[in-house]
Scaffold this active site. Structure first.
Site, PDB file in Angstrom:
ATOM      1  N   GLY A   1       0.828  -1.199   0.000  1.00  0.00           N
ATOM      2  CA  GLY A   1       0.000   0.000   0.000  1.00  0.00           C
ATOM      3  C   GLY A   1       0.861   1.247   0.000  1.00  0.00           C
TER       4      GLY A   1
ATOM      5  N   GLN B   1       2.955   9.974   1.159  1.00  0.00           N
ATOM      6  CA  GLN B   1       4.296   9.377   1.255  1.00  0.00           C
ATOM      7  C   GLN B   1       5.201   9.771   0.095  1.00  0.00           C
ATOM      8  OE1 GLN B   1       2.344   5.364   1.980  1.00  0.00           O
ATOM      9  NE2 GLN B   1       4.296   5.092   3.029  1.00  0.00           N
TER      10      GLN B   1
ATOM     11  N   CYS C   1       5.669  -0.098   7.144  1.00  0.00           N
ATOM     12  CA  CYS C   1       5.357   1.068   6.320  1.00  0.00           C
ATOM     13  C   CYS C   1       6.585   1.406   5.490  1.00  0.00           C
ATOM     14  CB  CYS C   1       4.998   2.253   7.220  1.00  0.00           C
ATOM     15  SG  CYS C   1       4.576   3.756   6.335  1.00  0.00           S
ATOM     16  N   LEU C   2       6.372   1.721   4.223  1.00  0.00           N
ATOM     17  CA  LEU C   2       7.508   2.105   3.367  1.00  0.00           C
ATOM     18  C   LEU C   2       8.174   3.379   3.873  1.00  0.00           C
ATOM     19  CD1 LEU C   2       5.961   1.264  -0.111  1.00  0.00           C
ATOM     20  CD2 LEU C   2       7.901   0.120   0.984  1.00  0.00           C
TER      21      LEU C   2
ATOM     22  N   HIS D   1      -4.627   1.925   7.429  1.00  0.00           N
ATOM     23  CA  HIS D   1      -3.246   2.426   7.537  1.00  0.00           C
ATOM     24  C   HIS D   1      -2.997   3.543   6.519  1.00  0.00           C
ATOM     25  CE1 HIS D   1       1.281   1.614   7.841  1.00  0.00           C
ATOM     26  NE2 HIS D   1       1.181   2.309   6.728  1.00  0.00           N
ATOM     27  N   GLU D   2      -3.485   3.353   5.293  1.00  0.00           N
ATOM     28  CA  GLU D   2      -3.245   4.345   4.229  1.00  0.00           C
ATOM     29  C   GLU D   2      -4.102   5.596   4.427  1.00  0.00           C
ATOM     30  OE1 GLU D   2      -0.687   3.824   2.624  1.00  0.00           O
ATOM     31  OE2 GLU D   2      -0.474   1.671   2.953  1.00  0.00           O
TER      32      GLU D   2
ATOM     33  N   HIS E   1      -2.404   7.890   6.694  1.00  0.00           N
ATOM     34  CA  HIS E   1      -1.374   8.729   6.039  1.00  0.00           C
ATOM     35  C   HIS E   1      -1.971  10.033   5.510  1.00  0.00           C
ATOM     36  CE1 HIS E   1       2.328   6.408   6.061  1.00  0.00           C
ATOM     37  NE2 HIS E   1       1.738   5.325   5.574  1.00  0.00           N
TER      38      HIS E   1
END
Ligand code: QAP
Ligand code: CO
Length: 167
Positions: free
Chosen positions: A46, A51, A92-93, A134-135, A138
């Site tokens: 994701g 991000q 997470c990236l 989660h996204e 962000h």
């Protein structure tokens, strides 16, 4: 298509609140395609526009084993359906190399626009339900490390700052 640089914790730009997309046009579709390429390259399951330092409400997700089921959520809205919570070891990236257990609602409904600007609603299960929440966090400037203890978050921040200084 282009690979986009991914912001890393504790970059303050990750705290920006994303604005709604007013029109799903070719500019947004190009962003979606670049985000999908960046997510698959990472690789990740994701990615939120926040991000990649674009502060508009756009998310891409692919939780399939075969990495061939891209999902796009523009202006997503989450409704929590009941009080059942579920723990999942999240990564997470933007927080590379760190994983922590986070408790989130298990049953949610998500309404969003797709890449053609059409509205759709899903009731995601399992990893997809975790990933969408989660996204969406962000887009609201929130990270999974905000759910762990201050001491753990501080430890993660210090290790990432040291890594980033080494680059
Ligand atoms: C969000 O995260 C997520 O630390 C997506 O070194 C994660 O794709 C939602 C990744 C888990 C639900 C459950 C993380 C790649 C990818 C790393 C990701 C790393 C390399 C994270
Ligand atoms: Co993330």
């Amino acid at each position: 298509m282009a690979l986009l640089p991914i912001l890393e914790f504790p970059d303050p730009r990750l705290r920006t609140i994303a604005k709604p997309v007013t029109e799903v046009d070719d500019r947004i579709r190009t962003l979606v395609d670049d985000m999908l390429e960046t997510m698959y390259d990472a690789p990740g399951v994701g990615l939120a526009a926040t991000q990649v330092n674009v502060h508009e409400q756009v998310i891409v997700i692919d939780v399939s084993e075969t990495n061939d089921q891209p999902m796009v959520f523009i202006n997503p809205k989450i409704d929590v359906l009941d009080n059942v919570m579920h723990d999942y070891e999240e990564g997470c990236l933007s927080v590379p190399g760190f994983y922590e257990s986070v408790s989130r609602p298990e049953h949610v409904s998500v309404t969003a626009l797709d890449r053609d600007g059409n509205s759709f609603t899903i009731k995601p299960d399992g990893l997809l339900a975790v990933c969408v929440q989660h996204e969406v966090d962000h887009l609201n400037g929130k990270l999974f490390v905000d759910y762990v203890s201050n001491i753990k978050r501080q430890r993660i921040r210090k290790k990432l700052e040291k890594q980033q200084r080494a680059l």
